[in-house]
Design a protein around this motif. Sequence first.
Motif, short mmCIF file in Angstrom:
data_model
loop_
_atom_site.label_atom_id
_atom_site.label_comp_id
_atom_site.label_asym_id
_atom_site.label_seq_id
_atom_site.Cartn_x
_atom_site.Cartn_y
_atom_site.Cartn_z
N ALA A 324 16.99 15.00 15.75
CA ALA A 324 17.81 15.93 16.52
C ALA A 324 18.88 15.17 17.27
O ALA A 324 18.88 13.94 17.32
N PRO A 453 18.44 20.36 16.12
CA PRO A 453 18.00 19.65 14.91
C PRO A 453 19.17 19.29 14.00
O PRO A 453 20.13 20.05 13.89
N ASN A 454 19.07 18.14 13.37
CA ASN A 454 20.12 17.69 12.44
C ASN A 454 19.87 18.28 11.05
O ASN A 454 19.47 17.58 10.11
N GLU A 469 15.60 24.80 12.87
CA GLU A 469 14.54 23.86 12.55
C GLU A 469 13.99 24.13 11.14
O GLU A 469 13.96 25.28 10.69
N ASP A 488 11.38 15.92 14.91
CA ASP A 488 12.13 16.83 15.77
C ASP A 488 12.98 17.83 15.00
O ASP A 488 13.48 18.79 15.58
N CYS A 489 13.19 17.62 13.69
CA CYS A 489 13.99 18.56 12.92
C CYS A 489 13.17 19.74 12.42
O CYS A 489 13.70 20.63 11.77
N LYS A 495 8.72 18.13 21.24
CA LYS A 495 9.51 17.07 20.61
C LYS A 495 9.26 15.75 21.35
O LYS A 495 9.95 15.42 22.32
#
Length: 518
Positions: A324, A453-454, A469, A488-489, A495
């Motif tokens: 994230a 989130p990435n 997510e 964390d994604c 988290k």
Amino acid sequence: MLDDNLKAQLKAYLERITRPVELVATLDERPASQELRELLQDIRALSDKITVVEKNDLPVRKPSFLITQPGAATGPRFAGVPLGHEFTSLVLALLHTGGYPPKADADLLEQIRHLEGDYEFETYYSVTCHNCPDVVQALNLMSVLNPRIRHTAIDGALFQDEIEAREIMGVPTVFLNGKLFGQGRMELAEIVAKLDQGAAAREAAKLNAKEPFDVLIVGGGPAGAAAAVYAARKGIRTGVAAERFGGQVLDTLDIENYISIPKTEGPQFAAALERHVREYEVDIMNLQRAQALVPASTPGGLIEVRMENGASLRAKAVILATGARWRNMNVPGEEQYRTKGVTYCPHCDGPLFKGKRVAVIGGGNSGVEAAIDLAGVVAHVTLLEFAPELKADAVLQRKLRSLPNVEIIVNAQTTEVTGDGHKVTGLQYQDRVSGAQKSLALEGIFVQIGLLPNTDWLKGTLELSRFGEIVVDAKNHTSLPGVFAAGDCTTVPYKQIIIAAGEGAKAALSAFDHLIRS
């Protein structure tokens, strides 16, 4: 200057020097020059291969010193007293100048030696910045390897006139030949790639030539590192493609809740993660940003991950561990004034706002901790929280409320960052109770409102929650066969680093189970 314990440690390091090193100091009458003189004399006393000379008539910043070899005039220069987080940068510069081999990829070192052109780098840092050493150390090493590369690491707190003139409001900030080159953490390979225009194409070709992996992990934070270790221990072909190995841990200062490690710092923890992964036969592909996930076209077929540089990697199973990033306020002016007063790292950038008025956005633990730290540096801190009350731990709230130069405003929704076209001058917010619009005159805004989130690159490919997510089950399966996710994604709650690491291990075990069953 240095205590006995630090002297003993430094002496042990300096025994690795194999050739003479000369420290050329250029000093003035300021107290910082006397501090620097004492530091250099302490260093000289610890090694018979180090000499110190003063040349106070040189046309360079004062106080500063060049680390070079006798008779030479090139090498890394520090403008200031490199203590705090930059002490390690000083030690490494001494070692590399003294002939100790750097721990970097041999091909990358040769690439640096053969860079053509003249490069004059200037890096502004703060001694409290944990992101700065990576940049300083990378450019220092480049200046040791290639005489056409020069680098000066500048303590921004000591050269405030330059900070003001160049409108620097975030560190590290790097200038190349007088023009802005980059801001924020950069690794050695990343810097070299920006200078060597053909590097990206060569790297993409190398990636395209790789054989398919049994398990490909996208992301190199705690989840990705744990997944790599657990997968590699199963004896399967494992690869890690990471935008930056270590992930968001690299931006974390103190870590005090990872069981068995009472206290460490983010960059140290990230380095330990990478060392552990490299104990196994894992193909680490760093500085690689994923762009698209292509599911297998047939059951049991290969899954493809397309990278931003045009390369494609293939695998029988994929583990997504992209982590994230800091959440933005998404208000007018935020993007315009990013690094011009809007910042996300109080530890790194706080010293640049000494004596100024700043705001912290967010009343959770991160926001309150940031406000407490900043209160010892800046003139005044205003903390704004969207909710009716702060969400931070009670002990942190008590400490915050005890500080005389802190104001807390709750029910405050930031609506705009204001500035003069060059830097932040204030912000506007709405009182969520009365509806009134209010404004604050400020010179800095520290945003601490959580994580995102990435996963933008995955939209439309697999199932995401309304928060973006990756939806996973108890065994880290995603909605796509052969694709797993961790950290964390994902939708896993809380988290935390330790939870991400555990989830990475689970994802690897699930991926292995998938492989043996299919």
